[in-house]
Design an enzyme around this catalytic site. Structure first.
Site, mmCIF file in Angstrom:
data_model
loop_
_atom_site.group_PDB
_atom_site.id
_atom_site.type_symbol
_atom_site.label_atom_id
_atom_site.label_comp_id
_atom_site.label_asym_id
_atom_site.label_seq_id
_atom_site.Cartn_x
_atom_site.Cartn_y
_atom_site.Cartn_z
ATOM 1 C CB THR A 49 -0.894 0.024 1.250
ATOM 2 O OG1 THR A 49 -0.099 0.347 2.397
ATOM 3 C CG2 THR A 49 -1.567 -1.327 1.482
ATOM 4 C CB CYS A 50 0.203 4.866 0.029
ATOM 5 S SG CYS A 50 -1.026 4.995 1.342
ATOM 6 C CB SER A 109 -3.386 2.359 10.203
ATOM 7 O OG SER A 109 -3.907 1.144 9.707
ATOM 8 N N GLY A 115 -10.155 2.537 8.308
ATOM 9 C CA GLY A 115 -10.803 1.307 7.871
ATOM 10 C C GLY A 115 -10.349 0.752 6.541
ATOM 11 C CB THR A 193 -9.558 19.448 1.176
ATOM 12 O OG1 THR A 193 -8.159 19.269 1.400
ATOM 13 C CG2 THR A 193 -10.274 19.563 2.506
#
EC number: 1.2.1.70
Length: 426
Positions: A49-50, A109, A115, A193
């Site tokens: 993932t990132c 995380s 989530g 945003t």
């Protein structure tokens, strides 16, 4: 039988290192296939993932260690100049399980309780399963991790409360106007945003959303993506301010996009019906004097950060409950792993006694009637079951350390004179 995890994440390496070692889905499949076809791994999975790239590997040969896997990934990515083994973490056996359980439950995380990570773990498992690289160990590991994540979500409040500015803004709007489906929303700014805020408020059942942006095409693209939105030219949105119950601003500008006198006029047209203005801009998009107007609720990033900090504090308070769930599942997973390790010895033990039984019964096959032979066979089965009950129970019993397993196995194999098991099953 071992399962090793190595990888880089936001705790072990800066973003430029994580970017350098990341694997696309195509590379993920290629890398796993290479591990399996080269005889390096019996099972393998990659979570990329990132914020992390992590390998979960069941080695096929003893030479495959954590250091071996680190070097293998660095070499595959041709990243020796930038990436070093020190950027990686290493886990083994139940340490690997604990790590994946913490990842799947979102306590590892970058944003506590986010989530999205569970879906990414499921994708990693799906890829491994599709190419036949997820065997009995990785399958059990991942499904236990999914169970942990489900329990954390249903039995704790780890994922409750907004921890991003855009989501906190929408959560605040919902607290003031409980039913957002009846409210008209104006979004000023369709950048990242603003887009997040629009999607969050849409998820909260707001459907009457109007978007304005300096570049009209960007507003139109977001409106089309959400499916129920309209757009206003940026030059004319101030003429319609009185039509909206909720105004969200997310514009990169040094000037205010909403000023005190403009909102005074708007409130007069609205007959002082309440309005929420959520200023997500930095610098601020909205004249702070507006907050003094009657029935006007103005919140900026600092106000929202206060909400986020409180929510994070509440999430951190849930960590002991989450760790309790992980510990419970870890005990079960560890006992299952131990059962796999002693299974060959249990099978050999049962086979030896069955062989003895059959040889002894064969001696009486033609000396007694068929009915008597069946009674003898039934009796010997019951005797064998009682004899084997204790050694099998001892092999399966919970243990304090991994070293106890070989000692128990060796004890039973020596006492009952069993041949050495196939090493691939250990």
């Amino acid at each position: 039988m071992n399962i090793i995890s190595v990888g880089v994440n936001h705790k072990t390496a800066p973003i430029e290192i994580r970017e350098r070692i990341a694997l696309s889905e195509v590379q993920n499949k290629e890398f796993i296939n290479d591990l399996i076809s080269s005889g390096i791994a019996n099972e393998a999975m990659v979570l990329s993932t990132c914020n992390r790239t992590e390998l979960y590997v069941v080695p096929a040969i003893p030479e495959v260690t954590s250091e071996y896997l680190k070097e293998y990934l660095i070499s595959y990515k041709e990243a020796r100049k930038e990436v070093r083994p020190e950027h990686f973490f290493s886990r083994f056996y139940c340490g690997t399980a604990r790590h994946l359980f913490e990842v799947a439950s979102a306590i590892d995380s970058l944003i506590l309780g986010e989530g999205q990570i569970l879906g990414q773990v499921k994708d990693a498992y799906r890829i491994a399963a599709e190419i036949g690289a997820a065997g009995i160990l990785i399958t059990r590991l991942c499904h236990t991790a999914f169970s942990v994540a489900k329990k954390v979500k249903t039995k704790t409040k780890l994922m409750e409360g907004a921890v991003s500015v855009s989501y906190a803004a929408v959560e605040l709007a919902q607290k003031i106007f409980s039913n957002l489906s009846m409210k008209r929303v104006l979004l000023i700014g369709a950048g990242e945003t603003g887009e997040l805020a629009a999607k969050h408020i849409y998820q909260k059942n707001a459907r009457n959303i109007v978007i304005t942006n300096r570049t009209l095409s960007k507003a139109e693209a977001l409106a089309e993506e959400l499916g129920t939105c309209k757009v206003l030219p940026f030059e004319t949105y101030k003429e319609h301010l009185h039509e909206f119950d909720i105004i969200i601003t997310a514009v990169s500008t040094k000037d205010y996009v909403l000023r005190d006198h403009e909102m005074q006029q708007s409130m007069a047209k609205r007959r002082l019906k309440p309005v929420i203005i959520l200023d997500l801009g930095l610098p601020r998009n909205v004249d702070p004097e507006i907050a003094k107007l009657q029935n006007m609720f103005l919140k900026d990033i600092d106000d929202l950060k206060h909400i986020i900090d409180k929510n994070l504090e509440r999430r951190r308070a849930e960590l002991p409950k989450v760790q309790g769930i992980i510990e419970e599942e870890l005990v079960g997973f560890g006992q299952w792993i131990n059962t796999l390790k002693v299974r060959p010895t249990i099978v050999d033990l049962q086979s030896k006694f069955i062989e003895i039984k059959e040889k002894e019964l064969e001696r009486y096959r033609y000396k007694v009637s068929e009915e008597e032979l069946k009674r003898m066979e039934h009796l010997t089965d019951r005797i064998l079951k009682k004899i084997l009950h204790h050694p099998i129970k001892m092999l399966k019993a919970p243990i304090d350390t991994a070293d106890t397993i070989p000692s128990r196995v060796n004890l039973v194999r020596n006492i009952f004179d069993l041949e050495e098991p196939n090493q691939s099953l250990q």
